[in-house]
Enzyme design. Sequence first.
Site, PDB file in Angstrom:
ATOM      1  N   GLU A  44     -19.874  20.551 -22.856  1.00 54.02           N
ATOM      2  CA  GLU A  44     -21.136  19.900 -23.195  1.00 54.02           C
ATOM      3  C   GLU A  44     -20.937  18.799 -24.230  1.00 54.02           C
ATOM      4  OE1 GLU A  44     -23.777  19.876 -21.082  1.00 54.02           O
ATOM      5  OE2 GLU A  44     -23.671  22.048 -21.292  1.00 54.02           O
ATOM      6  N   HIS A  45     -21.529  17.637 -23.962  1.00 57.31           N
ATOM      7  CA  HIS A  45     -21.427  16.459 -24.835  1.00 57.31           C
ATOM      8  C   HIS A  45     -19.984  15.978 -24.974  1.00 57.31           C
ATOM      9  CE1 HIS A  45     -25.619  16.041 -26.289  1.00 57.31           C
ATOM     10  NE2 HIS A  45     -25.676  17.315 -25.928  1.00 57.31           N
ATOM     11  N   LEU A  83     -30.968  20.687 -16.063  1.00 53.23           N
ATOM     12  CA  LEU A  83     -30.292  20.902 -14.788  1.00 53.23           C
ATOM     13  C   LEU A  83     -30.121  19.599 -14.009  1.00 53.23           C
ATOM     14  CD1 LEU A  83     -32.110  24.199 -13.748  1.00 53.23           C
ATOM     15  CD2 LEU A  83     -29.898  23.948 -14.908  1.00 53.23           C
ATOM     16  N   SER A  84     -30.262  18.482 -14.698  1.00 54.25           N
ATOM     17  CA  SER A  84     -29.960  17.159 -14.150  1.00 54.25           C
ATOM     18  C   SER A  84     -30.908  16.722 -13.046  1.00 54.25           C
ATOM     19  CB  SER A  84     -28.516  17.129 -13.642  1.00 54.25           C
ATOM     20  OG  SER A  84     -28.106  15.823 -13.358  1.00 54.25           O
ATOM     21  N   SER A  85     -32.201  16.913 -13.269  1.00 50.52           N
ATOM     22  CA  SER A  85     -33.182  16.430 -12.300  1.00 50.52           C
ATOM     23  C   SER A  85     -33.144  14.913 -12.170  1.00 50.52           C
ATOM     24  CB  SER A  85     -34.584  16.895 -12.689  1.00 50.52           C
ATOM     25  OG  SER A  85     -34.957  16.385 -13.957  1.00 50.52           O
ATOM     26  N   GLU A 116     -29.026   5.048 -15.255  1.00 46.00           N
ATOM     27  CA  GLU A 116     -29.421   5.888 -16.386  1.00 46.00           C
ATOM     28  C   GLU A 116     -29.127   5.208 -17.720  1.00 46.00           C
ATOM     29  OE1 GLU A 116     -30.141  10.440 -17.141  1.00 46.00           O
ATOM     30  OE2 GLU A 116     -28.387   9.995 -15.929  1.00 46.00           O
ATOM     31  N   ASP A 129     -23.344  14.140 -14.856  1.00 47.76           N
ATOM     32  CA  ASP A 129     -24.351  14.580 -13.890  1.00 47.76           C
ATOM     33  C   ASP A 129     -24.184  13.881 -12.545  1.00 47.76           C
ATOM     34  OD1 ASP A 129     -25.261  16.020 -16.033  1.00 47.76           O
ATOM     35  OD2 ASP A 129     -26.963  14.703 -16.449  1.00 47.76           O
ATOM     36  N   TYR A 146     -30.190  12.722 -29.175  1.00 44.03           N
ATOM     37  CA  TYR A 146     -29.045  12.613 -28.273  1.00 44.03           C
ATOM     38  C   TYR A 146     -28.226  11.374 -28.620  1.00 44.03           C
ATOM     39  CZ  TYR A 146     -26.533  12.969 -23.786  1.00 44.03           C
ATOM     40  OH  TYR A 146     -25.566  13.105 -22.817  1.00 44.03           O
TER      41      TYR A 146
END
Length: 370
Positions: free
Chosen positions: A19-20, A110-112, A145, A157, A209
């Site tokens: 993560e990250h 969950l990466s929608s 993104e 993602d 973030y």
Amino acid sequence: MPRTSATWAAPGRVNLIGEHTDYNLGFALPFAIEQSCTATVTVVDGTGLVIRSAQREDTVTLAEDDVRPGADLDWAGYVAGVVWAVRRDGARVPGLDIHVDSTVPVGAGLSSSAALACSVALAVQDVLGLGLDRDALLALTRSVENDFVGAPTGGLDQLAALRCVPGHALFCDLRSLQTRQVELDVTGHRLAILVIDTRAHHAHASGEYRERRDGCERAAALLGLTSLRELDMAGLASALERLPGDELRRYTRHVVTENERVLRTVELLDAGEPESIGPLLTASHASLRDDYRITVPELDVAVEVALRTGALGARMTGGGFGGSVIALLPAELVPACERAVAEAFAAHGFLEPRTFVTAAAGGAREVVPG
């Protein structure tokens, strides 16, 4: 060959661990989930866009000049951004009617958003006959993104949405963008991966973030590195002594130790020992809580309750500040864990969580009518 209409689906993802680390050019291990976003793109007269969602009542109608970075388009920005990126890269885009329908929970980590952008990108390139390969689509959807929406994510993602295959996690090297399929057989070991959507909403474009990403880049620059990926466990202690302030030290420690946890998790899965990865998942959560400081009470409570109920390991997944927890459990303990988490959330006054068992699914695919 261009077509008048095309339908593609792209999945959400669970990040098993790592993560990250993506924007630090490190390692990550996501897998696709069954929940996905389906996009149908149809050519219409003119040059504008009509964007609709099965999950919303409003229709977004945009003239060609409205499709620009910085426009406040909310969720539709991930759709319009695809058209912007295609035009930026030299393609002529006619009027398009774009309809999306998603089963990926929004704001659950969950990466929608990547599922949305990837499904639209595949359908758009299909109707325009652009012939983009998956590497080109990766670059395009990352740009949507980062450059159009303004979310400072690192590409994890989109990699998962485009490259995952059933029954496997995707070992990602974010520096080279090389990936490898790693078998993720939990059911064969009588285990289950339970997703706990805490319903504490998060957003990638948030200042918190970006603050973490900026801090990591600052730490790398002070250490004379291109990215924190270049720092390994052997050099960590010395590097921490050279950094000013607790914040940069904490960020750096998380990234370096998380990369190490990803590599160890891959080793264990390659050895056919998924039951042994639990402590690494839990250690990842502790690092995200104590060093990166991106958890919230709902995430921490879900992890604590899952471990008390018999989980072999549990951690938050996604960008943090809300979202979901994953718990690796003996399959027979899933109902007890779901009950215990729901009871704990009620006792804390949190929203009622949503839970589901997931398995490694496939990546983006064309949806053929009938």
